[in-house]
Each structure stands twice: as C-alpha cells, then as structure tokens.
Design a protein around this motif. Structure first.
Motif, PDB file in Angstrom:
ATOM      1  N   LEU A 228       0.817  -1.133  -0.208  1.00 34.57           N
ATOM      2  CA  LEU A 228      -0.039  -0.074   0.034  1.00 34.57           C
ATOM      3  C   LEU A 228       1.162   1.100  -0.101  1.00 34.57           C
ATOM      4  O   LEU A 228       0.458   2.136  -0.800  1.00 34.57           O
ATOM      5  CB  LEU A 228      -0.898  -0.056   1.225  1.00 34.57           C
ATOM      6  N   LEU A 244      -7.856   2.556   5.985  1.00 33.33           N
ATOM      7  CA  LEU A 244      -8.696   1.391   5.516  1.00 33.33           C
ATOM      8  C   LEU A 244     -10.087   1.986   5.861  1.00 33.33           C
ATOM      9  O   LEU A 244     -10.895   2.221   6.935  1.00 33.33           O
ATOM     10  CB  LEU A 244      -8.593   0.326   6.793  1.00 33.33           C
ATOM     11  N   TYR A 296      -7.458   2.275   1.368  1.00 34.98           N
ATOM     12  CA  TYR A 296      -7.520   0.729   1.174  1.00 34.98           C
ATOM     13  C   TYR A 296      -9.120   0.545   1.491  1.00 34.98           C
ATOM     14  O   TYR A 296      -9.447   0.639   2.880  1.00 34.98           O
ATOM     15  CB  TYR A 296      -6.659  -0.129   2.142  1.00 34.98           C
TER      16      TYR A 296
END
Lengths: 510, 319
Positions: A228, A244, A296
C-alpha cells in the motif's frame, strides 16, 4: 460440536462424492490424505498419525476450545438477510489442510502470473483497449458489461496498479490438477481468518505446528502495508498516510476490517470520517483535518462516492472520485476492477495471459461454457442436471444452480432464467473437488475444500504469503464452501517436502 | 486520532463507569430498604435510587407503582431504560466494537467477555423479570467486576497517548456526574441540623451514600470518627485523596485535558472550563458550601460539568 461417534480415521473413503444425490461417480474425487488404496499421501503422514492417536473426544474438546477462542476474540460475521443470527462464528475445523512446498511453488508462480496479467488487462481496457482492437475478447463483453466503469476510461491510476489485493479461489481435483475457480479482485475478504486460524492452531496444537515447521503467514500485514505504501500517489513528500475505509460495524466483514487496520497500524475510517477539499482527501481528527494518501477501501465501487455513483450512498465520501481523478489519492483496489473478475471475462483468462505476457497460463481455468455462444447454450440446456450454472454477476454462492444437487423444480426454474437471458450465465462441469479429513459431529469425515491465497501487488513487486484460506463445505456432499452458505474454514499449512523424508529417518523414536 | 474514535472511547468509558455506579446504587438501596422501617426513615429509598440514577422520569412514564422489584428491573435489565445496566454494557460494547483497533486485546476481552456473560444472565429467567435477590447479588457483583476488569485493563495495557486520555476523560466526567447526582438526591439528609452522634435515624442513609460510591471504609480511614453528614459532604466534594470526590475527578479531568493540549500544542475552551471548576473546588470549604446551600452548590456543579462535556464534544469529538 463434541463428537460422540466412534468413526475413526481408518475409514476415510471418498464418502463426500458417493452419497445419494450426487452424480459424480463413486470414488472419482480426490482425497488429499488417503489414496483409494488406503495409502496416506506424504503431506499428511504426521496428520494421519496424530488423528489415529488422538481420541475423538479430545479432538472434540479442542474444537470447543477453538470456538471459545474465536468468540472471545470477537471473530464473528453477520449474515445478510438473517437478522435473528446477529453475530455468528464461522465454523473452524482443527484438522489442517496440507500443501507441500513443491506444490505451492507451482501455485505461487501461477498466481503471480495471473495477477500480473489482470493488472495489465485493466490498464488496457481503461486505456488503449489493445486487446479489444486485436479481437481477442469481444468488445461488447467488456464495454457493455455492468462491471465496466466508463468513469475510469482514459483515466490513469497511480503506477498503473489496479489490483493491489487479489484473492484467487483455487480448487484441486487430483494429484497435479489445480484450477482457478474464480478471481476476486474487488474487495476480497477472508485474510483475517487465514491469520487467526494459524494463531488458534498454534495455541491448540503447538506440537503439531512445531513438528511440521509450517511456513509462517503472520507477515501478511507487513507485506500488505509495504504494498500500500509503495502504491501512494507519486509526489508524496513524507511518509504516506494510509487508511482503511469500512462500511461500518454492520458490514459482514467488519471484524476483518478492524483486525487488519489494527495489524497495519492505520486508522479504520468510515465515510463520515473523510472529507474532500480542493480535490484532496482528509480525515477528521481530534487535531483537525489530516491529509490521506492511500485508501484501502472495503466498500464497493457503487457506494464509494455519492457524487459519482449511487447518490443515496451514505457510506461513501462525496468528491472522492474528483480527488482520485486528480491523482491525489490511491484507491486500493482501483475503481472498476470488477470487469476483471467478471465471470464472463474469466473464461478468457488464458487469452489474457497469452496476450499481455506471451506466456501459457500456469493455472488452468475450469472448463467453462459461455451461454452467450449458441452452441454452448444448447449443450448447457440439455445437461442442466450435471452442470453448475452461475450468474455472471452473482457472488457469494447466491444465484447459482448446482445441477446434481438441485430438485426438478429448481432446475426448471433456472432453465427459464437461462432462456430469458443466456448471456448472463456461464456453466461448468460439477468438479470433483478434493476432500480433506474434517472433524464433524459424526467423527472424522472427508469434506470438500477450496483454497483462497491472497496476492499483493505494489511498485515493490507481486507477493503471495505462503498459505491462504481453506474453506470447507461442512455438509456432507455439499460443494458450496461460502461462509454465508454454511461453509467453514481450516488452517492451511505449506510444509517443506523434506520434513517428511526426515520423519522417516526418525521413525521409532518417541 | 480520528474524532469518531475519540468519541467512541470517551463514551465507552462513560457507560462502563455508569454501569458500575448503577450496580452500587441498587446494592446500597437494597441494604437500606431491608432495614426495619423506623431505621430507614422515609420509605422512599427506591424512589431516590431512581432519582440519583436519572431514571425517575422514564420510570414514571412507563411503569406503575414504585417497589423494589420494579425499580430493580428498571435499573438492571429494562431494555426500554436507556441507562439500565444492560443497556450501558450493550452500548459500551457497541462503542468498543466501533473502534476495535483503538482498544487493546485485554480491553476488548473485558468488554466482550462481559457482554457474553450478560447474555447468559438475560437468557436465565432472572433477566426476564423473575425477581431473585441471590441472583441479583451475583449479577451486581458481575457488573462491578466488569468495570474493574475494563478499567484495570485500560490502565495496564493502553499506550499513554490521546486515546488513553480521552478514555480517562470520559470516566472522570461520568464519575463526577454520578457523585454529584447522589449528593443532590440525598442532600437533605446531609444538612447539619443537630448533631446526635450515632443515634440519628439518618445514620443508615449516610452510610448508604458512602456505600454507593464505595467509600465507607475510606471514610473511616480519612476521618477516624463516626459518620457525620458534613464530613460525608467534605469527603465526597473536597477530599482529593478520595477517588470519587468531585475534586479528585476534576484533578484528573484537568490533568488529561492538559496532556491533550500539550500533545496537540493548543489549548481551548474545554481546558479553560475545567481549570475554572477545579479552582473553585480548591478555594471552597465545607462551611462555605453549607452557607451557599449544598443543593445550590451541587446544582451549579452539575451545570458546569454539563458545560464542560459540551465543550469537549465541540472541541475534539465532532465528526
């Protein structure tokens, strides 16, 4: 689920396939532990001895212990459309699923190749469309596919990486026969079970884990973080900020989202925690706004940004797509990846691998009939009772027909749907999925399994942590392993081939 | 950290503290109500338990006669009482679950374990309205232990950063509010009318206040004399060594707000408000409090704390 039966490991014929309704011929499915002649396959040598020497009630109490551990850890999932259930546990089986390193190496090479091709395919269909121009895939199948996002056409994504995280579902049917059942390149889930299953096994059967020298999976979060980080938009001055994005605690995979955020050391955000200003993404913190570089996201495209997609989405972030198009944020996975794991596109994977890499696909597809092609359709229509027919846009085991297990009425109903809209379906033979020994209420019995390894892509390369999530169909004869349909999970052990040679040398010692 | 995370941590701590206070209130009230009528005074013990839990209004709107069984049910298991013990634990877990990543494994274990246990109590007949004093005392013990588990695990395992500070802020604001509430409900028995040491029928009222804030033993250690109403007020308002006194709560509130201000390099209205209340508590004496009127003093305190709560919300927890 304490077993009271006395069914022991000695009797482990391929019962999963010869039960009443299945039409897969008796004995034709491959058991990963016991060969038809009763011999134990090398990978399971120690497992067989462990099962033979452990009383069933001890195994039973271990299972109960495992369940308690999962419940205390709060590892639960919610089932859609089942309000009563609230939070459920995914059943866990304590008999590990074994894969030899030599077998794994081949799978790994195949997975890396496949994901590389998928990324090139996505960059192409949202870019120059060479594969369509070359006529290798019908253009309308891509461009008119509901999974194709016109919003992404002509847009570049950071580093041309679309699929940062892929979960590829593999099935085994024989000693050397592995097939890709499907690719999951939108928001694949299940990796937390891969990690937690190992933790639980290390606590429940530490000796067994130690003597097998199982390849570790615990570095997955580190590998994910590295991927990432490497995928952050190019001009990030300092350390990129990663978050996230979860739909929230009512989502069935919320546990996994929070687990991963914790392991990654990144904030677990909901849509309302983020805002977009001047095409930049920020999160609302106790110290004011903070810039976000990589998201993400575990929210589907449709809900990501109410300004671009579903206007009624309250889960998303208004303006996120503006920031994305401006190149100010990386979304992992990219928007529009659904076109690559579409079941209709899946059938072209051998062509896709060949077109972009000039290589032969290492991993085979399951032979598939595309019902959009008239010849295939008429074959499928006359063989519905033997085939598995899937809706191209369905997921989670919903909207599919498992011919050998369906009633006449179910088959007729499905035939109707198929006639009305053939291009919406593909069909595959009922695969004789391999079985592995599984602890069930009657004792130890073979149950069908699949395997989902997770493949990570960043500018730092493509990486697969050795292992994956083994899903097991707990119902006898069932081929459906989805957790939403009563499937369970097992720990997957990749073990050195050599260990089993050593074990021969030390036999007799105790 | 995310404002939402801070908000959940803050409320998680508040609900756990509130559950503990409710359990102690029910316990203390039971003791008091079990005394012969000429010892316990008014016979309105359960009514004041409702008052000090802030549940009186809700009870009157939905229930009939005030008696032990109905009040206990309302304060423990009633799902329609937003501040019943059950709902507190339920809400604590919901807040915790929303920010799993901000909790240590031990904290989550304490909260989730308690929640699982709670389901067991609910599933037994006990949770369904059957009144049983033995089962009740087991339940109240469980609640007190839960808040100790949570508190201890937070204290022992959390990193000392803003997450910890917001969590502690929630705890001390809730605690200050609870102590003030019980003082407010019981102020009439704390008025120093005439001193009849040991013989007053209010004696049992006083000790029940101390029990509700788990301070009966502490009282004797601090004052080394029999229970006197103005000393109870002194203990619960002005004694910094008493962990549930208003001043002790504010020392903590100020400490954690200052830690946040230093870490963020900016101070705001919340800090100013907290310092002001603490300064007032430090300046005042019991004599002055009784001169103003205990009731008036407490009313003003409750309002200031409410104001502080809102300032914290505005300054840090908005999302």
């Amino acid at each position: 689920m304490i077993a009271r039966g006395t069914f022991r490991s000695a009797e482990r014929r391929c019962r999963g396939c010869n039960g009443g309704r299945s039409r897969v011929p008796e004995g034709s499915c491959f058991d990963e532990m016991t060969l038809p002649d009763g011999a134990i396959r090398p990978a399971y040598g120690r497992i067989a001895r462990w099962l033979a020497s452990t009383p069933v009630d001890v195994l039973g109490s271990r299972c109960v212990q495992a369940e308690l551990m999962f419940r205390r850890m709060g590892i639960t999932f919610a089932v859609y459309g089942d309000k009563e259930a609230g939070e459920r546990l995914i059943p866990f089986d304590i008999i590990p699923r074994m894969v030899l390193r030599s077998e794994w190496m081949r799978l790994e090479a195949g997975l890396v190749q496949r994901v590389k091709a998928l990324n090139l395919f996505l960059a192409d269909v949202y870019g120059d469309r060479e594969i369509l121009k070359a006529g290798r895939i019908p253009a309308d199948l891509v461009l008119h596919n509901p999974q194709y996002r016109p919003e992404m056409a002509g847009q570049r994504v950071p580093h041309d990486i679309y699929v940062h995280i892929a979960g590829i579902d593999l099935v085994r049917t024989g000693e050397d026969d592995f097939y890709v059942l499907e690719d999951n390149v939108r928001t694949p889930s299940g990796v937390s079970y891969m990690l937690q299953n190992r933790e639980v096994m290390m606590r429940l059967v530490p000796d067994l884990v130690a003597e097998h020298r199982v390849a570790p999976v615990e570095n997955y979060p580190d590998a994910l973080l590295a991927s990432l980080r490497s995928a952050a938009p190019v001009p990030v001055g300092q350390e990129p900020t990663i978050v996230l994005l979860t739909p929230g605690r009512y989502n069935s995979a919320y546990y996994e989202h929070s687990f991963l955020a914790d392991k990654l050391g990144v904030e677990l955000v909901e849509g309302r925690d983020l805002l977009v200003e001047d095409d930049r993404v920020y999160m609302r913190t106790t110290e004011g706004k903070k810039r976000v570089d990589v998201v993400y996201r575990r929210i589907d495209d449709d809900f990501l940004d109410p300004e671009t997609f579903r206007p009624d989405s309250i889960l998303g972030v208004p303006g996120l797509m503006r920031a994305y198009h401006a190149g100010n944020v990386t979304l992992a996975n990219a928007v529009g990846t659904g076109i690559a794991d579409d079941k209709a596109i899946y059938t072209y994977m051998p062509e896709i691998v060949d077109f972009y890499l000039g290589e032969r696909a290492i991993l085979s597809n399951v032979p598939t009939w595309r019902c959009r092609e008239p010849e295939a359709l008429s074959y499928v229509q006359s063989h519905l009772g033997e085939l598995v027919v899937k809706e191209v846009n369905g997921s989670g085991g919903y909207g599919m027909l498992v011919g050998p297990h369906a009633s006449r009425a179910e088959i007729d109903l499905f035939a109707e749907k198929l006639r009305a809209n053939p291009e919406n379906f593909i069909a595959q033979p009922t695969l004789a999925l391999s079985t592995t020994p599984t602890f069930v209420s009657a004792g130890i019995a073979p149950r069908h399994v699949d395997l989902r390894p997770f493949v990570l892509t960043g500018t730092n390369g493509i990486r697969v942590v050795p292992g994956g999530l083994t899903r097991v169909a707990l119902k006898e004869n069932s081929l459906v392993v989805n957790s939403s349909q009563g499937g369970g999970t097992k720990d997957t052990w990749i073990v050195e081939d050599r260990i089993f040679e050593e074990s021969v040398a030390f036999q007799g010692q105790s | 950290m995310l404002s939402r995370t801070a908000d959940h941590l803050y409320w998680l701590a508040r609900y756990m503290e509130r559950a503990d206070f409710l359990a102690r209130t029910v316990e203390a009230t039971q003791r008091l109500a079990a005394l012969p009528t000429n010892y316990s005074g008014s016979g309105t013990e359960w009514e004041s338990a409702l008052e000090s839990s802030g549940a009186a209004e809700g009870f009157r709107a939905t229930r009939g006669k005030i008696d032990e069984a109905s009040v206990v049910e309302y304060l423990t298991f009633a799902s329609d009482n937003p501040s019943s013990i059950c709902n507190c634990i339920e809400l604590a877990r919901a807040n915790g679950r929303a920010v799993r990543t901000a909790l240590t494994v031990e904290m989550w274990d304490a909260i989730n374990g308690a929640w699982i246990e709670l389901k067991r109590f609910e599933d037994s007949n006990f949770g369904r309205g059957r009144f049983d004093r033995e089962e009740l005392s087991r339940f109240l013990e469980f609640v007190k232990k839960t808040s100790l588990d949570y508190d201890g695990s937070a204290h022992r395992t959390m990193l000392r950063n803003d997450a910890y500070w917001f969590s502690r802020l929630g705890l001390y604001i809730e605690r200050a509010d609870n102590t003030a509430r019980i003082l407010d409900v019981k102020y009439h028995v704390l008025l120093p009318v005439d001193e009849t040491v040991g013989g007053s029928i209010d004696y049992f009222q006083w000790t029940s206040i101390l029990r509700a804030v788990s301070a009966l033993n502490a009282y004797h250690w601090v004052y080394r004399e029999s229970v006197k109403p103005w000393l109870i007020a002194d203990l619960l308002i002005l004694k910094a060594e008493m962990p549930r006194s208003l001043i002790a709560c504010y020392e903590n509130i100020v400490h954690y707000l200052d830690s946040i201000a230093v870490a963020y390099s900016v101070s705001g209205p919340a800090q100013a408000q907290a310092h002001e209340v603490l300064a007032r508590l430090e300046r005042t004496t019991t004599q002055e409090i009784f001169k103003i009127g205990l009731h008036e003093f407490i009313t003003e305190f409750v309002e200031s704390t409410d104001l502080l709560g809102r300032a914290i919300q505005e300054q840090y927890l908005k999302y």
